[in-house]
Design an enzyme around this catalytic site. Sequence first.
Site, short mmCIF file in Angstrom:
data_model
loop_
_atom_site.label_atom_id
_atom_site.label_comp_id
_atom_site.label_asym_id
_atom_site.label_seq_id
_atom_site.Cartn_x
_atom_site.Cartn_y
_atom_site.Cartn_z
N GLY A 239 19.50 69.04 15.91
CA GLY A 239 19.81 69.40 17.28
C GLY A 239 19.73 70.86 17.67
N GLU A 275 19.59 67.44 9.60
CA GLU A 275 18.42 66.67 10.05
C GLU A 275 17.71 67.39 11.19
OE1 GLU A 275 20.43 63.20 11.51
OE2 GLU A 275 20.66 62.32 9.52
N GLY A 277 14.79 68.56 13.57
CA GLY A 277 13.45 68.12 13.92
C GLY A 277 12.77 69.18 14.76
N ARG A 278 13.28 69.35 15.97
CA ARG A 278 12.66 70.24 16.94
C ARG A 278 12.47 71.66 16.41
NH1 ARG A 278 13.00 69.45 22.51
NH2 ARG A 278 14.69 67.98 22.12
N ARG A 314 7.08 65.52 28.03
CA ARG A 314 8.36 66.21 28.18
C ARG A 314 8.63 66.73 29.59
NH1 ARG A 314 9.77 70.21 25.89
NH2 ARG A 314 11.91 69.57 25.57
N TYR A 318 11.91 64.98 30.77
CA TYR A 318 13.13 65.80 30.60
C TYR A 318 13.15 67.02 31.52
CZ TYR A 318 12.91 63.49 25.97
OH TYR A 318 12.80 62.61 24.93
N CYS A 346 -2.72 59.00 37.48
CA CYS A 346 -2.44 58.60 38.86
C CYS A 346 -0.94 58.46 39.11
CB CYS A 346 -3.14 57.29 39.15
SG CYS A 346 -4.86 57.36 38.65
N GLU A 347 -0.20 59.53 38.93
CA GLU A 347 1.23 59.56 39.24
C GLU A 347 1.57 60.99 39.64
OE1 GLU A 347 4.18 57.70 37.11
OE2 GLU A 347 2.87 56.27 36.08
N TYR A 375 8.23 66.38 19.74
CA TYR A 375 8.30 65.39 20.81
C TYR A 375 7.09 65.52 21.74
CZ TYR A 375 12.88 65.31 18.74
OH TYR A 375 13.89 65.25 17.82
C1 LIG Z 1 16.65 63.15 17.09
C2 LIG Z 1 17.57 63.22 15.93
C3 LIG Z 1 17.58 64.35 15.12
C4 LIG Z 1 16.74 65.57 15.37
O1 LIG Z 1 17.10 66.26 16.51
P1 LIG Z 1 16.38 67.66 16.82
O2 LIG Z 1 16.93 68.07 18.12
O3 LIG Z 1 14.92 67.38 16.90
O4 LIG Z 1 16.70 68.60 15.72
C5 LIG Z 1 18.41 64.33 14.01
N1 LIG Z 1 19.19 63.26 13.73
C6 LIG Z 1 19.20 62.16 14.51
C7 LIG Z 1 20.09 61.02 14.15
C8 LIG Z 1 18.40 62.11 15.64
O5 LIG Z 1 18.42 61.02 16.41
#
Ligand SMILES: *Cc1c(COP(=O)(O)O)cnc(C)c1O
Length: 421
Positions: A239, A275, A277-278, A314, A318, A346-347, A375
């Site tokens: 996150g 965890e 990701g982004r 995105r 968002y 077409c949107e 994403y």
């Molecule tokens: C989406 C997600 C992440 C990653 O979130 P980021 O904002 O991309 O770091 C980690 N854990 C869980 C359970 C998620 O659903």
Amino acid sequence: MDHFLYRNGELYAEDVPVAEIAAQVGTPFYCYSTATLSRHFRLFDEALAGTEHLICYAMKAASNLAILKTLAELGAGMDVVSGGEYARAKAAGVPGERIVFSGVGKTRDEMRMALEGGIRQFNVESEPEMAALNEVALSLGMRAPITVRVNPDVDAKTHAKIATGKSENKFGIPIARAREVYAEAAAMPGLEVVGIDVHIGSQLTELEPFRLAYEKVADLTEALRADGHDIRRLDLGGGLGIPYTRSNEAPPLPMDYGQLIKETVGHLGCEIEIEPGRLVVGNAGILVSEVIYLKAGEGRDFLILDAAMNDLIRPAMYDAYHDIVPVREPQPGAEQAAYDIVGPVCESGDTFAKARMMPGLAQGDLVAFRSAGAYGAVMASEYNTRPLVPEVLVHEHQFAVIRARPTFDEIINRDTIPEWL
Ligand SMILES: *Cc1c(COP(=O)(O)O)cnc(C)c1O
């Protein structure tokens, strides 16, 4: 910091001119930088140095095998949220003991697949899921390692569609009920409780919500241990946000986030999982597109690109902001004009930016959407029968197509016509 910089008047990805890739691959395409990916992964690794830890890359952010393999070779584990992602992680060579399985709706088939293929832990999100996993594990003569995802009722202060840690969200079980749920889990012979999981949302730009959540997890760890559970692992979710504009204030650094983790849960002696990701992949990717037309409108000019909302959703989904820069470096002091930057779908929602100030652009010019690595490609579709956008990975002076653009025949031949037609 990333590795998409101007050099000799044009945008480079590491040591490769972006225009050269465009000439070979065609537009639109995603382009990732190995150096940026590696750097961001290592920042987390360094931030948790001195603590037993595993960084489980949340592969839903960008799940191309080449990206997974790049990270796996640096020691990453994977956070997967579906059987498909589990299969991808395995195909990239990630061993089961480095894969955690998250998600609010795991099916029994997915559970079986992960148990048979090897899994570090399931992050369980509800009592019915716990009961199902217990049954599946027993049917295989196994015990499934689990954490329970708790919902700490903390406001992540992020976009509503990616906030997950408030009691109104569908995720996890309310932290107030955790002791009861852990007692149920301990009574299930097919489950082995190994820890606690929490994930409060995505694109967090402050550390305070993490602090509030992790303090609650620390208290819960002590309460559960007093109840007799062996809590030895804490999965603290992902996150951490990234800067999407170069002007806005900087989101917290991984080093400060690591410090916060040590402050809030370091005394518990647990193995730490995160965890992200982004933050790993977001700024390690750009989306490259060509200007098809410059169309004069009333009071505004439209820049019509060959990339569309199906390639990068995105902004439509968002209200996300992406910096869009010309691939040919603008002259210093070049005159700017305001454009509405749109795709061909077409949107009206197929709008990337409104009244965006850009140096003058012409048909045939290339532009790059920055911070598009997370994403982006994973959320792409073939809406309007536009071929799924290809992906390219750069490594120093080399580049490779890591997912090719499908041909029209490949797309069309996935459909089948029933025999009565
Ligand atoms: C989406 C997600 C992440 C990653 O979130 P980021 O904002 O991309 O770091 C980690 N854990 C869980 C359970 C998620 O659903």
